[in-house]
Motif scaffolding. Structure first.
Motif: not given
Length: 131
Positions: A26, A30, A33
């Motif tokens: 993650k 992130d 994006r």
């Protein structure tokens, strides 16, 4: 693991890359994006030379763009960030190493994102090892 009776197509690698993107840590997702993930057969000679490679066959992926940590609302919009995976060099590595193809695609994504954002080789090894 998906078995192929023929070399995976560009579309096969795109589908795998989309699934692999969901499987990367993650903390990396992130950071990127909105970045486009694209697949091409092989980098052109100019791109390989720009990246310091003598041959395009040595380049499995490339992140192009401005890291989110360096973007500003005052910046003039430019091309969107992109991660390009190069199908033929990835398939060559797959055949030469016997690595699971999904894992290899996932690791190329991790490697490109992490290097672009300044992660160390030890950090990248840690991220690639996590499933």
């Amino acid at each position: 693991m998906t078995r192929f009776s023929h070399p995976p197509t560009l579309e096969d690698i795109v589908e795998m890359a989309e699934q692999a993107f969901s499987a990367i840590p993650k903390e990396l997702r992130d950071l990127v994006r909105g970045a486009a993930i694209m697949v091409e057969d092989v980098a052109d000679e100019e791109t390989a030379a720009e990246m310091g490679f003598e041959s395009p066959w040595a380049l499995t992926g490339l992140y192009r763009g401005v890291p989110m940590t360096q973007k500003s609302v005052f910046d003039t919009p430019s091309e969107p960030d992109s991660i390009t995976l190069y199908r033929e060099p990835i398939l060559l590595e797959w055949v030469e190493t016997g690595e699971d193809l999904f894992r290899l695609v996932r690791n190329v994504l991790i490697h490109e994102i992490a290097h672009h954002f300044g992660f160390s080789d030890d950090d990248i090894d840690r991220l690639e090892g996590g499933d």
